[in-house]
Design a protein around this motif. Sequence first.
Motif, PDB file in Angstrom:
ATOM      1  N   UNK A 105      -1.693  54.951  15.230  1.00  0.00           N
ATOM      2  CA  UNK A 105      -2.927  55.556  15.054  1.00  0.00           C
ATOM      3  C   UNK A 105      -3.309  55.810  13.527  1.00  0.00           C
ATOM      4  N   UNK A 106      -2.387  56.310  12.803  1.00  0.00           N
ATOM      5  CA  UNK A 106      -1.953  56.613  11.360  1.00  0.00           C
ATOM      6  C   UNK A 106      -2.458  55.237  10.563  1.00  0.00           C
ATOM      7  N   UNK A 107      -2.001  54.236  11.168  1.00  0.00           N
ATOM      8  CA  UNK A 107      -2.171  52.875  10.428  1.00  0.00           C
ATOM      9  C   UNK A 107      -3.692  52.515  10.723  1.00  0.00           C
ATOM     10  N   UNK A 161      -8.274  60.403  18.933  1.00  0.00           N
ATOM     11  CA  UNK A 161      -9.959  60.390  19.135  1.00  0.00           C
ATOM     12  C   UNK A 161     -10.698  60.503  17.637  1.00  0.00           C
ATOM     13  N   UNK A 162      -9.789  61.182  16.751  1.00  0.00           N
ATOM     14  CA  UNK A 162     -10.110  61.496  15.340  1.00  0.00           C
ATOM     15  C   UNK A 162     -10.263  60.127  14.667  1.00  0.00           C
ATOM     16  N   UNK A 163      -9.205  59.292  14.974  1.00  0.00           N
ATOM     17  CA  UNK A 163      -9.285  57.717  14.443  1.00  0.00           C
ATOM     18  C   UNK A 163     -10.417  56.982  14.730  1.00  0.00           C
ATOM     19  N   UNK A 164     -10.476  57.141  16.028  1.00  0.00           N
ATOM     20  CA  UNK A 164     -11.546  56.451  16.653  1.00  0.00           C
ATOM     21  C   UNK A 164     -13.157  56.521  16.238  1.00  0.00           C
ATOM     22  N   UNK A 165     -13.429  57.934  16.003  1.00  0.00           N
ATOM     23  CA  UNK A 165     -14.795  58.503  15.380  1.00  0.00           C
ATOM     24  C   UNK A 165     -14.611  57.833  14.085  1.00  0.00           C
ATOM     25  N   UNK A 166     -13.742  58.105  13.119  1.00  0.00           N
ATOM     26  CA  UNK A 166     -13.691  57.479  11.636  1.00  0.00           C
ATOM     27  C   UNK A 166     -14.079  55.987  11.751  1.00  0.00           C
ATOM     28  N   UNK A 221     -25.154  60.819  15.367  1.00  0.00           N
ATOM     29  CA  UNK A 221     -25.798  62.206  15.827  1.00  0.00           C
ATOM     30  C   UNK A 221     -25.028  62.856  16.855  1.00  0.00           C
ATOM     31  N   UNK A 222     -24.921  61.725  17.817  1.00  0.00           N
ATOM     32  CA  UNK A 222     -24.323  62.140  19.427  1.00  0.00           C
ATOM     33  C   UNK A 222     -22.878  62.516  19.234  1.00  0.00           C
ATOM     34  N   UNK A 223     -22.360  61.769  18.115  1.00  0.00           N
ATOM     35  CA  UNK A 223     -20.688  62.206  18.007  1.00  0.00           C
ATOM     36  C   UNK A 223     -20.573  63.554  17.492  1.00  0.00           C
ATOM     37  N   UNK A 224     -21.375  63.809  16.715  1.00  0.00           N
ATOM     38  CA  UNK A 224     -21.245  65.069  16.055  1.00  0.00           C
ATOM     39  C   UNK A 224     -21.747  66.043  16.934  1.00  0.00           C
ATOM     40  N   UNK A 225     -22.973  66.125  17.522  1.00  0.00           N
ATOM     41  CA  UNK A 225     -23.135  67.120  18.810  1.00  0.00           C
ATOM     42  C   UNK A 225     -22.201  67.178  19.564  1.00  0.00           C
ATOM     43  N   UNK A 226     -21.400  66.010  20.250  1.00  0.00           N
ATOM     44  CA  UNK A 226     -20.625  66.170  21.197  1.00  0.00           C
ATOM     45  C   UNK A 226     -19.544  66.957  20.776  1.00  0.00           C
ATOM     46  N   UNK A 227     -18.985  66.646  19.590  1.00  0.00           N
ATOM     47  CA  UNK A 227     -17.832  67.419  18.835  1.00  0.00           C
ATOM     48  C   UNK A 227     -18.121  68.832  18.951  1.00  0.00           C
TER      49      UNK A 227
END
Length: 297
Positions: free
Chosen positions: A108-110, A166-171, A206-212
């Motif tokens: 995930x870090x990679x 999930x943070x890596x996926x969103x980034x 926008x959806x990802x920010x609101x969902x978080x």
Amino acid sequence: IRQVLGLKTWGLQKGGKGLQQGRMRFEASVQAAGSAIKRSDSPAGHEAYGLDLETRSANTHVRARARGSGQGAVCAAAAPSQKDSSGGDGLGTQRTEGRIFTVPTILTLARILAVPIIAVAYTSPGFEASALCTLLYSLACFTDWLDGYIARRTGAISKFGAFLDPVGDKLMVATILILLSYSVPKGGLLTKWPVIVPFSASVIICREIAMSALREWAASTGGAVRNAVAVNSLGKWKTAFQMISLGMLLACRDGTFGNLSLEVCAHVGPALLLVSAIMTAYSFSIYFRSIWAFMSN
């Protein structure tokens, strides 16, 4: 009087010996459990260790019922507690609790470290840069599947890894959507409707920010509210469409050049991205409807 005193003395001696034997058996079981944990470096070892503790626990319970003495009960209680500490199911899911950098976490870090490299490659001229960008993204998608498979297969689960995945996926998704909006790929559907990319990107981000924010509020509330925002099957399909469409759009960054594969990517990629954006908005409406009852109260 001598006989009474003699019987009392004999009873105290037998009781002391029984307690001493119970303590020695308890210490021996603890030492055996410690050595078994050191030897078990694989899932098979943990499974064998779990079966051995189950057998030992059953034997100690039988001896406790046969003797009806205190020391047997102590030994019987000691073995299940060791089994519980190893996870109970023999898979060893708790053995990496103290480890932070497991193999899935390193993958995930990679994937996260590849995000700025993809950004530089996409903004660089030349066919080689476009190919590198597409290759790195494809490898990142593969490692996204691979780290989850390894974590489930080997039980290499850590709290840091569960947070980071999930943070890596969103980034990755947010960065590529911004890059595609910055320089829209050429050819295919985007020749007539280039607005598909920035429109879909704005909806998804926008959806990802609101969902978080919604999940953070649900986690702070707890209980049934947290279950209302659990990941569903629609979210998984949406993610799959996103990953496929973004890879296709990255491949045709500089155009199709008459290549049949790139022509397919230039037509199918934008359509899948638009579908994923619609699914994204619809899935958020489902989450919001299910949690609105808690907000209105």
